[in-house]
Design a protein around this motif. Structure first.
Motif, mmCIF file in Angstrom:
data_model
loop_
_atom_site.group_PDB
_atom_site.id
_atom_site.type_symbol
_atom_site.label_atom_id
_atom_site.label_comp_id
_atom_site.label_asym_id
_atom_site.label_seq_id
_atom_site.Cartn_x
_atom_site.Cartn_y
_atom_site.Cartn_z
ATOM 1 N N GLN A 126 -34.869 23.826 9.574
ATOM 2 C CA GLN A 126 -34.177 22.548 9.527
ATOM 3 C C GLN A 126 -35.283 21.503 9.422
ATOM 4 O O GLN A 126 -36.150 21.413 10.303
ATOM 5 C CB GLN A 126 -33.308 22.326 10.775
ATOM 6 C CG GLN A 126 -32.168 21.335 10.575
ATOM 7 C CD GLN A 126 -31.052 21.866 9.675
ATOM 8 O OE1 GLN A 126 -30.924 23.055 9.477
ATOM 9 N NE2 GLN A 126 -30.224 20.977 9.148
ATOM 10 N N GLY A 146 -27.496 18.017 7.793
ATOM 11 C CA GLY A 146 -27.032 18.688 6.583
ATOM 12 C C GLY A 146 -27.040 20.198 6.739
ATOM 13 O O GLY A 146 -27.875 20.760 7.444
ATOM 14 N N ASN A 147 -26.080 20.850 6.090
ATOM 15 C CA ASN A 147 -26.076 22.312 6.016
ATOM 16 C C ASN A 147 -25.306 22.733 4.779
ATOM 17 O O ASN A 147 -24.451 22.013 4.291
ATOM 18 C CB ASN A 147 -25.494 22.936 7.289
ATOM 19 C CG ASN A 147 -23.990 22.747 7.404
ATOM 20 O OD1 ASN A 147 -23.217 23.582 6.961
ATOM 21 N ND2 ASN A 147 -23.564 21.627 7.993
ATOM 22 N N TRP A 148 -25.626 23.929 4.282
ATOM 23 C CA TRP A 148 -25.045 24.399 3.026
ATOM 24 C C TRP A 148 -23.666 25.017 3.194
ATOM 25 O O TRP A 148 -22.897 25.089 2.234
ATOM 26 C CB TRP A 148 -25.958 25.445 2.383
ATOM 27 C CG TRP A 148 -27.295 24.934 1.981
ATOM 28 C CD1 TRP A 148 -27.561 23.764 1.333
ATOM 29 C CD2 TRP A 148 -28.556 25.568 2.182
ATOM 30 N NE1 TRP A 148 -28.904 23.627 1.116
ATOM 31 C CE2 TRP A 148 -29.540 24.727 1.635
ATOM 32 C CE3 TRP A 148 -28.949 26.764 2.776
ATOM 33 C CZ2 TRP A 148 -30.903 25.045 1.666
ATOM 34 C CZ3 TRP A 148 -30.296 27.084 2.806
ATOM 35 C CH2 TRP A 148 -31.254 26.234 2.258
ATOM 36 N N GLN A 175 -22.044 18.170 4.367
ATOM 37 C CA GLN A 175 -22.149 19.271 3.400
ATOM 38 C C GLN A 175 -23.312 18.980 2.471
ATOM 39 O O GLN A 175 -23.304 18.007 1.720
ATOM 40 C CB GLN A 175 -20.862 19.398 2.597
ATOM 41 C CG GLN A 175 -20.884 20.473 1.521
ATOM 42 C CD GLN A 175 -20.869 21.884 2.096
ATOM 43 O OE1 GLN A 175 -20.068 22.177 2.970
ATOM 44 N NE2 GLN A 175 -21.731 22.742 1.599
ATOM 45 N N GLN A 176 -24.319 19.795 2.531
ATOM 46 C CA GLN A 176 -25.553 19.591 1.778
ATOM 47 C C GLN A 176 -25.517 20.380 0.481
ATOM 48 O O GLN A 176 -25.078 21.528 0.452
ATOM 49 C CB GLN A 176 -26.731 20.040 2.642
ATOM 50 C CG GLN A 176 -28.100 19.884 2.017
ATOM 51 C CD GLN A 176 -29.190 20.452 2.922
ATOM 52 O OE1 GLN A 176 -29.057 20.476 4.143
ATOM 53 N NE2 GLN A 176 -30.271 20.936 2.328
ATOM 54 N N GLN A 177 -25.983 19.783 -0.594
ATOM 55 C CA GLN A 177 -26.147 20.509 -1.843
ATOM 56 C C GLN A 177 -27.336 21.461 -1.701
ATOM 57 O O GLN A 177 -28.129 21.354 -0.759
ATOM 58 C CB GLN A 177 -26.387 19.537 -3.001
ATOM 59 C CG GLN A 177 -25.231 18.582 -3.245
ATOM 60 C CD GLN A 177 -23.940 19.301 -3.601
ATOM 61 O OE1 GLN A 177 -23.923 20.165 -4.472
ATOM 62 N NE2 GLN A 177 -22.857 18.956 -2.920
ATOM 63 N N ALA A 182 -30.603 14.812 -0.595
ATOM 64 C CA ALA A 182 -29.977 14.007 0.456
ATOM 65 C C ALA A 182 -30.985 13.651 1.541
ATOM 66 O O ALA A 182 -30.926 12.560 2.122
ATOM 67 C CB ALA A 182 -28.786 14.763 1.054
ATOM 68 N N LEU A 183 -31.914 14.545 1.831
ATOM 69 C CA LEU A 183 -32.959 14.238 2.815
ATOM 70 C C LEU A 183 -33.930 13.216 2.256
ATOM 71 O O LEU A 183 -34.250 12.211 2.916
ATOM 72 C CB LEU A 183 -33.714 15.510 3.194
ATOM 73 C CG LEU A 183 -34.890 15.300 4.161
ATOM 74 C CD1 LEU A 183 -34.383 14.954 5.556
ATOM 75 C CD2 LEU A 183 -35.787 16.531 4.207
ATOM 76 N N ILE A 188 -29.232 11.930 4.892
ATOM 77 C CA ILE A 188 -29.115 12.750 6.096
ATOM 78 C C ILE A 188 -30.446 12.730 6.834
ATOM 79 O O ILE A 188 -31.500 12.422 6.258
ATOM 80 C CB ILE A 188 -28.715 14.202 5.778
ATOM 81 C CG1 ILE A 188 -29.712 14.853 4.811
ATOM 82 C CG2 ILE A 188 -27.305 14.260 5.211
ATOM 83 C CD1 ILE A 188 -29.403 16.310 4.500
ATOM 84 N N ALA A 191 -32.252 18.396 7.111
ATOM 85 C CA ALA A 191 -31.689 19.208 6.024
ATOM 86 C C ALA A 191 -32.017 20.671 6.224
ATOM 87 O O ALA A 191 -33.093 21.026 6.721
ATOM 88 C CB ALA A 191 -32.239 18.746 4.675
ATOM 89 N N GLU A 198 -36.465 25.546 -0.562
ATOM 90 C CA GLU A 198 -36.216 24.103 -0.434
ATOM 91 C C GLU A 198 -37.341 23.364 0.286
ATOM 92 O O GLU A 198 -37.584 22.187 0.010
ATOM 93 C CB GLU A 198 -34.879 23.853 0.253
ATOM 94 C CG GLU A 198 -33.668 24.220 -0.587
ATOM 95 C CD GLU A 198 -33.400 25.707 -0.623
ATOM 96 O OE1 GLU A 198 -32.663 26.152 -1.522
ATOM 97 O OE2 GLU A 198 -33.939 26.437 0.251
#
Length: 379
Positions: A126, A146-148, A175-177, A182-183, A188, A191, A198
């Motif tokens: 994370q 965020g999380n997938w 809801q993370q892509q 997003a980070l 968010i 992430a 990632e």
């Protein structure tokens, strides 16, 4: 005796076992291979071809499967593909899946067995910017997290549960892509990221304040291996029902042996495996794939008990975490302990014995990772 001769003898012996064993029905995903040709095998990945699966790609390209009488077709995964379901439906002979996801499917009736635990550690992080002050799971309280989803979030919920955080009320779940945009954009605070994918993406991005690539010091990382809530990930899963057939038992041993030799090759030839992954069609660049193969190696090697062996303590921790971690709906991954047929070291031990007899280093005792430099955008 030369290693090539030993291999040829092993292949001949494998064919003799397969020919004399009972045939596998087409519904089960294949038939006993004729002595004159290789046996067709379908492997279902859980994501697109990338360094995460370099060992299997190398086993095809270097002929390690072929030397064991196998013609392996590697089938890509994706968001809408559940590998263990593909395996259960007889559309694959083996599948690569994370243990908690697969055990959840098994609890719901999927007849699958973990026959080789390739990743010995979790690769899930994370990640947050260092100035957010998020260094432990407890620091996630009050943050946008965020999380997938799709079962990738289990360790995150386990970490928050362990820290006394209520996922339904103490954090804002987003809801993370499957990227880090997003980070990086500030949408968010923390992430989800894989160490081999990632996390590299944030280090391949340009810091607008400096005009240079971001550095590890710009970020804080929660590594679930360090919090006691890590769960086992990439494993080779086989059909529980088909394991009752001697021919499939033999196939499983040969497939594991070829796969482990592929991973041993990638341990010792990182750049070569990078090139194979890129040639296989990865959409991510060469430096990113070099990072990925290198980081995946860290999850496999060294392997004191032999690559692919299922460590009972790690298995027990995975089950315990899956039974106690609570998601935003108040549910756990598992409601009961899996039965004894959920995992076995029988076939991986046979494969390791074969590889050791052939002179393959299956422990990687002296393994040292490379130092990889990332390029902008992973090019």
């Amino acid at each position: 005796m030369p290693r090539s001769v030993i291999r040829r003898l092993a292949v001949v012996a494998a064919f003799l076992v397969a020919v004399t064993a009972c045939s596998v029905t087409p519904q089960g995903g294949g038939s006993t291979p004729p002595a004159e040709g290789p046996q067709q095998v379908r492997l279902q990945l859980q994501w697109f071809k990338q360094g995460q699966f370099a060992g299997y790609i190398a086993a095809v390209e270097q002929g390690f499967y072929a030397e064991r009488g196998l013609d392996v077709q590697i089938m890509e995964g994706g968001v809408d593909i559940v590998p263990q379901t593909v395996l259960t439906q007889g559309q694959a002979d083996f599948a690569i899946a994370w243990v908690p996801k697969a055990l959840a499917s098994r609890e719901q009736g999927a007849g699958i067995t973990d026959v080789a635990q390739i990743f010995q550690k979790s690769g899930t992080y994370q990640v947050s910017f260092a100035d957010k002050g998020i260094r432990t799971p407890a620091d996630l309280k009050g943050k946008k997290v965020g999380n997938w989803g799709f079962g990738n979030e289990f360790e995150l919920f386990a970490g928050m549960t362990s820290a006394g955080i209520n996922a339904a009320s103490d954090v804002t779940l987003v809801q993370q892509q499957f990227d880090m945009q997003a980070l990086l954009s500030g949408e968010i605070d923390a992430a989800q990221a894989m160490s081999y994918n990632e996390y590299a993406q944030v280090l391949e991005a340009t810091n607008p304040a400096t005009g240079q690539l971001y550095q590890p010091s710009d970020f804080s990382v929660i590594d679930w291996n360090e919090t006691g809530t890590a769960m086992l990930q990439d494993a080779i899963w086989a059909s529980t029902e088909r394991l009752g057939d001697p021919a499939y038992q033999d196939l499983t041993t040969r497939f594991i042996a070829g796969s482990l030799e592929g991973w041993a090759y990638c341990r010792d030839n990182v750049e070569s495996c990078r090139d194979m992954v890129v040639a296989a069609g990865s959409t991510l660049g060469a430096s990113h794939q070099l990072w990925q193969v290198n980081e995946v190696n860290k999850l496999i090697w060294p392997a004191p008990a032999g690559a692919g062996m299922i460590d009972e303590a790690a298995w027990a921790q995975t089950v315990q975490v899956a039974r106690t971690a609570v998601n935003a709906d108040g549910q756990t991954v598992l409601t009961r302990d899996p039965d004894a047929e959920a995992h076995t070291n029988t076939y991986v031990q046979r494969a390791l014995d074969q590889l050791k007899a052939e002179g393959v280093d299956v422990t990687g005792e002296g393994y040292q990772p490379m130092q990889v430099t990332l390029n902008p955008g992973g090019a």
